[in-house]
Design a protein around this motif. Sequence first.
Motif, PDB file in Angstrom:
ATOM      1  N   ALA A 118      11.018 -24.350  19.796  1.00 55.73           N
ATOM      2  CA  ALA A 118      10.006 -24.467  20.787  1.00 55.73           C
ATOM      3  C   ALA A 118      10.517 -24.766  22.101  1.00 55.73           C
ATOM      4  O   ALA A 118      11.784 -25.428  22.188  1.00 55.73           O
ATOM      5  CB  ALA A 118       8.683 -25.057  20.567  1.00 55.73           C
ATOM      6  N   SER A 119      10.048 -24.763  23.291  1.00 57.13           N
ATOM      7  CA  SER A 119      10.761 -24.999  24.565  1.00 57.13           C
ATOM      8  C   SER A 119      10.813 -26.542  24.839  1.00 57.13           C
ATOM      9  O   SER A 119      11.301 -27.030  25.562  1.00 57.13           O
ATOM     10  CB  SER A 119       9.819 -24.280  25.687  1.00 57.13           C
ATOM     11  OG  SER A 119       8.648 -24.599  25.882  1.00 57.13           O
ATOM     12  N   SER A 120      10.099 -27.276  24.153  1.00 57.94           N
ATOM     13  CA  SER A 120       9.830 -28.570  24.354  1.00 57.94           C
ATOM     14  C   SER A 120       9.775 -29.433  22.868  1.00 57.94           C
ATOM     15  O   SER A 120       9.262 -28.831  21.906  1.00 57.94           O
ATOM     16  CB  SER A 120       8.917 -29.116  25.308  1.00 57.94           C
ATOM     17  OG  SER A 120       7.580 -29.039  24.561  1.00 57.94           O
ATOM     18  N   VAL A 121       9.968 -30.582  22.899  1.00 57.51           N
ATOM     19  CA  VAL A 121       9.766 -31.468  21.653  1.00 57.51           C
ATOM     20  C   VAL A 121       8.513 -31.636  21.382  1.00 57.51           C
ATOM     21  O   VAL A 121       7.912 -31.449  20.169  1.00 57.51           O
ATOM     22  CB  VAL A 121      10.332 -32.982  21.653  1.00 57.51           C
ATOM     23  CG1 VAL A 121      10.123 -33.721  20.638  1.00 57.51           C
ATOM     24  CG2 VAL A 121      11.735 -33.000  21.801  1.00 57.51           C
ATOM     25  N   ASN A 122       7.699 -31.839  22.204  1.00 62.21           N
ATOM     26  CA  ASN A 122       5.913 -31.908  21.780  1.00 62.21           C
ATOM     27  C   ASN A 122       5.500 -30.717  21.385  1.00 62.21           C
ATOM     28  O   ASN A 122       4.854 -30.614  20.365  1.00 62.21           O
ATOM     29  CB  ASN A 122       5.325 -32.411  23.222  1.00 62.21           C
ATOM     30  CG  ASN A 122       5.526 -34.040  23.321  1.00 62.21           C
ATOM     31  OD1 ASN A 122       5.994 -34.893  22.555  1.00 62.21           O
ATOM     32  ND2 ASN A 122       5.328 -34.436  24.567  1.00 62.21           N
ATOM     33  N   LEU A 123       5.862 -29.574  22.158  1.00 60.78           N
ATOM     34  CA  LEU A 123       5.398 -28.248  21.567  1.00 60.78           C
ATOM     35  C   LEU A 123       5.751 -28.012  20.395  1.00 60.78           C
ATOM     36  O   LEU A 123       4.883 -27.428  19.430  1.00 60.78           O
ATOM     37  CB  LEU A 123       5.602 -27.084  22.570  1.00 60.78           C
ATOM     38  CG  LEU A 123       5.105 -27.355  24.037  1.00 60.78           C
ATOM     39  CD1 LEU A 123       5.559 -26.210  25.122  1.00 60.78           C
ATOM     40  CD2 LEU A 123       3.469 -27.274  23.919  1.00 60.78           C
ATOM     41  N   ALA A 124       7.150 -28.124  20.139  1.00 61.71           N
ATOM     42  CA  ALA A 124       7.521 -27.968  18.553  1.00 61.71           C
ATOM     43  C   ALA A 124       6.821 -28.581  17.485  1.00 61.71           C
ATOM     44  O   ALA A 124       6.414 -28.098  16.466  1.00 61.71           O
ATOM     45  CB  ALA A 124       9.072 -28.021  18.437  1.00 61.71           C
ATOM     46  N   ARG A 125       6.665 -29.904  17.834  1.00 61.10           N
ATOM     47  CA  ARG A 125       5.837 -30.857  16.762  1.00 61.10           C
ATOM     48  C   ARG A 125       4.505 -30.474  16.635  1.00 61.10           C
ATOM     49  O   ARG A 125       3.863 -30.444  15.673  1.00 61.10           O
ATOM     50  CB  ARG A 125       5.940 -32.485  17.164  1.00 61.10           C
ATOM     51  CG  ARG A 125       7.500 -32.864  17.153  1.00 61.10           C
ATOM     52  CD  ARG A 125       7.817 -34.208  17.655  1.00 61.10           C
ATOM     53  NE  ARG A 125       8.912 -34.528  17.559  1.00 61.10           N
ATOM     54  CZ  ARG A 125       9.502 -35.728  17.941  1.00 61.10           C
ATOM     55  NH1 ARG A 125       8.592 -36.671  18.535  1.00 61.10           N
ATOM     56  NH2 ARG A 125      10.751 -36.087  18.107  1.00 61.10           N
ATOM     57  N   GLN A 126       3.650 -30.255  17.815  1.00 60.19           N
ATOM     58  CA  GLN A 126       2.378 -29.778  17.732  1.00 60.19           C
ATOM     59  C   GLN A 126       2.354 -28.373  17.144  1.00 60.19           C
ATOM     60  O   GLN A 126       1.218 -28.307  16.248  1.00 60.19           O
ATOM     61  CB  GLN A 126       1.849 -29.422  19.185  1.00 60.19           C
ATOM     62  CG  GLN A 126       1.553 -30.702  20.082  1.00 60.19           C
ATOM     63  CD  GLN A 126       1.301 -30.641  21.471  1.00 60.19           C
ATOM     64  OE1 GLN A 126       1.144 -29.607  21.866  1.00 60.19           O
ATOM     65  NE2 GLN A 126       1.379 -31.778  22.190  1.00 60.19           N
ATOM     66  N   ALA A 127       2.994 -27.480  17.158  1.00 62.58           N
ATOM     67  CA  ALA A 127       3.011 -25.972  16.538  1.00 62.58           C
ATOM     68  C   ALA A 127       3.096 -26.182  15.010  1.00 62.58           C
ATOM     69  O   ALA A 127       2.538 -25.463  14.152  1.00 62.58           O
ATOM     70  CB  ALA A 127       4.105 -25.446  16.944  1.00 62.58           C
ATOM     71  N   THR A 128       3.848 -27.357  14.422  1.00 57.88           N
ATOM     72  CA  THR A 128       4.076 -27.757  13.036  1.00 57.88           C
ATOM     73  C   THR A 128       2.621 -27.800  12.398  1.00 57.88           C
ATOM     74  O   THR A 128       2.157 -27.592  11.208  1.00 57.88           O
ATOM     75  CB  THR A 128       4.974 -28.368  12.830  1.00 57.88           C
ATOM     76  OG1 THR A 128       4.515 -30.044  13.232  1.00 57.88           O
ATOM     77  CG2 THR A 128       6.356 -28.474  13.139  1.00 57.88           C
ATOM     78  N   LEU A 129       1.791 -28.271  13.141  1.00 53.67           N
ATOM     79  CA  LEU A 129       0.546 -28.912  12.639  1.00 53.67           C
ATOM     80  C   LEU A 129      -0.615 -27.667  12.393  1.00 53.67           C
ATOM     81  O   LEU A 129      -1.588 -27.850  12.029  1.00 53.67           O
ATOM     82  CB  LEU A 129      -0.205 -29.820  13.627  1.00 53.67           C
ATOM     83  CG  LEU A 129       0.595 -31.098  13.922  1.00 53.67           C
ATOM     84  CD1 LEU A 129      -0.116 -32.033  14.938  1.00 53.67           C
ATOM     85  CD2 LEU A 129       0.646 -32.061  12.670  1.00 53.67           C
ATOM     86  N   LYS A 130      -0.186 -26.637  12.850  1.00 58.04           N
ATOM     87  CA  LYS A 130      -1.190 -25.264  12.753  1.00 58.04           C
ATOM     88  C   LYS A 130      -0.749 -24.453  11.515  1.00 58.04           C
ATOM     89  O   LYS A 130      -1.507 -23.513  11.214  1.00 58.04           O
ATOM     90  CB  LYS A 130      -0.873 -24.409  14.147  1.00 58.04           C
ATOM     91  CG  LYS A 130      -1.326 -25.154  15.618  1.00 58.04           C
ATOM     92  CD  LYS A 130      -1.271 -24.075  16.304  1.00 58.04           C
ATOM     93  CE  LYS A 130      -1.606 -25.151  17.890  1.00 58.04           C
ATOM     94  NZ  LYS A 130      -1.439 -24.512  19.092  1.00 58.04           N
ATOM     95  N   ALA A 131       0.242 -25.003  10.667  1.00 57.78           N
ATOM     96  CA  ALA A 131       0.592 -24.194   9.568  1.00 57.78           C
ATOM     97  C   ALA A 131      -0.394 -24.302   8.387  1.00 57.78           C
ATOM     98  O   ALA A 131      -1.184 -25.503   8.566  1.00 57.78           O
ATOM     99  CB  ALA A 131       2.065 -24.636   9.003  1.00 57.78           C
ATOM    100  N   LYS A 132      -0.518 -23.201   7.770  1.00 54.35           N
ATOM    101  CA  LYS A 132      -1.736 -23.059   6.477  1.00 54.35           C
ATOM    102  C   LYS A 132      -0.745 -23.064   5.283  1.00 54.35           C
ATOM    103  O   LYS A 132      -0.143 -22.123   4.864  1.00 54.35           O
ATOM    104  CB  LYS A 132      -2.502 -22.050   6.828  1.00 54.35           C
ATOM    105  CG  LYS A 132      -3.494 -22.250   7.955  1.00 54.35           C
ATOM    106  CD  LYS A 132      -4.463 -21.358   8.114  1.00 54.35           C
ATOM    107  CE  LYS A 132      -5.376 -21.364   9.382  1.00 54.35           C
ATOM    108  NZ  LYS A 132      -6.285 -20.342   9.444  1.00 54.35           N
TER     109      LYS A 132
END
Length: 780
Positions: A118-132
């Motif tokens: 992702a474009s930033s560290v925070n956005l990358a880490r937040q995105a991982t939480l949306k996995a099913k």
Amino acid sequence: MRKLIDQPRLDATPQGAAGKSHKHESAERQVSGQARYIDDMPEAANIHHVAVGVSSVASGTITSIDLSQVRESEGVIDVITVQDIPGHTDIGPVFPGDPLLASTEILYHSQPIFAVLASSVNLARQATLKAKVVISATAACLTVDQAKEQQNFVRPPHFMRRGDYQKSYAESPIQIEGEMIIGGQEHMYLEGQISMAIPEEEDRMLVYSSSQHPSEVQKLIAEVLDIKLHKVVVDMRRMGGGFGGKETQAAQWACLAAIFASRNKVAVKIRLPRMLDMMATGKRHPFENKFKVATDNQGLIQATQIEINGNCGHSPDLSDAIVDRAMFHADNGYFLGDCYVEGHRCRTNQVSHTAYRGFGGPQGMIVAEAMMDAIARKLGKDPLAIRKLNLYGKDSRNTTQYGMQVEHNLLADLIDKLEASCDYQLRREQITQFNKNSPIIKKGLALTPVKFGISFTAKHLNQAGALLHIYTDGSMQINHGGTEMGQGLHTKIGQIVANEFGVPLSYVEITSTRTDKVPNTSPTAASSSTDLNGKAAQNACLIIKQRLAEFYAQQVEGKPEEVIFTEQTVVLGEHQIAFNELIQQAYIGRVSLSASGFYKTPKIHYDRKTGNGRPFFYFAYGASCSEVSIDTLTGEYKVNRVDILHDVGKSLNPAIDIGQIEGGFIQGMGWLTSEELLWDDSGKLISNNPATYKIPAIGDTPEIFNVDLYPRANDEDSIYHSKAVGEPPFMLANSVWCALKDAISSITDYQIDPVLHPPATPEKVYNAVEQAQAWLEQQA
């Protein structure tokens, strides 16, 4: 307080920069914050960041993965699973078993399953939480006992034997059995796992990795990208600590960064948050060991049987060699009589445990010290007397359980010197009297030795290369295969080069460890990096010195072998020339001022089938005396005083060596006292941050901390007859654990040997005190 009584004796001949105390080459930059680590480097305009999604169970099967919301999350550029890896998916360093990302089987809690760019560290880490991710959990193997019951091992067992130990044991009058449950240890490096990958033209990849083994990172990146090794360059200027945690386990994160960089043609950085770093990377192996030891009536060992059980986690990683080294060091400095040592490499559903300072040696050596204490309490003798009685001696008592002769054994003399300088006997009397008159506070005292083998036990790793350039102004650049993680390796290499040419240390620049300068390097580990890379650097110096000597001798009609390099001057008889001027003339005379050096350790060999050989070039020795006080009402304790006498051969840099001894001791003290790894019933690490995992703080440093260097050159032909100093001091902390046991034993007038499994936290000390008091009541 620290005293430096006996500095290493140096030759009367000029030593240049070697053998003298010099500050660490990065000291000022580190203190001022100007030392550049990977996260400090200027970032490319198109830099993107990686985060990983991990397993929430320790064992199971992935039944479905839905990453659609991850891909749609803000700032996300790319998402990968194991199916997106173009080349190898297994990055096991020696043996297979380490998937870069999980496929269908979950092997440990917090195992990476997918990765996000992702474009930033925070956005990358937040995105991982949306996995099913749906995982069907299965029964996890979480203990050594479970692994042994299931015959679940990452590698086959290994054995060492000498004589008929069963017969000797049966015929001996004193027979003792014991068990030790030894905790692991988190590396807790200041700089966490981090890598940055920059794609270059024609599939080339430049990777900055906080790694102790750049060549292995290079190899594994090439394999996962399915390209040749020459397309990958790994650069490593310095680490903010490694301690073994970045020997193999830095590679996973570098590989993920390189895959994203290759797929998207952008610069990529991955930096693990501290909690995930602690949960997803290996530790020092926890061990569960058992022993049987038999002695005569004086306490001299006749027979020994030791069972070494390493909790290796889910994969081999480096566990085969780590358990080997535990077996090699189960004797410490003592002759075990007729003996049998067996080692098991137990597979559990934990993160794959890995290298850590001492590499299994501490987990073996602590068994030897436990045996000495047990013998002493059984016979009612001072543990130091039992230790001295059982030291390796001469003739038939100087051969280890793996068939190596203990040559040039310094322990008897070294212990005698420390015993005298720390007033052991007087303090023993005073402490015994104090404990008789002190109902609440009890003091303990212990003096323990260290005998640690120096070399990689994998023979092919005992080699090193170096590349030396001399420029026309006389300044030099040296590149070598070792990595700097704060231990002062670059400083010592600089001193060696300066010493060879007789120039100031300021003339020498150590450049980043890079795979395109010195190829096929060994890891910076096994305490061998100065031995190996120092000799390789010296070899490069000697090649250029020979060229310069021949050139100058031709100019003045002398003999090349009589040329001397000293004090920025080159001397041949009555002729002399400034070093800088000779370099200028050599350049004009078309003399090559660049050379590649190489070194391989001599004498070493080992046959695993027979369990015999000489796996080590030499032994480093040391001894420490620790005094502690414990509060019997709470289990709290304090280390009051420590005295150390340690063998570093002819010290290359006394200041750095003493710093390594102090730091190693404190780190070892943490392993044996406060650093407790805890997993819950699901296999999740719950001591996963600095609030729940206690490393020693400055207040835990002994008020009296005396460190002396044993003044004797190495008998083997090591670099300037110095000795390794990275790992051996770690095990000097055994004296703290033994002193705690001594204080607890005093409750029973030293009649019992208390059970105190390391780490000896205040809770465990309190429980041991209660057991001692209960025993005393039973005797009344």
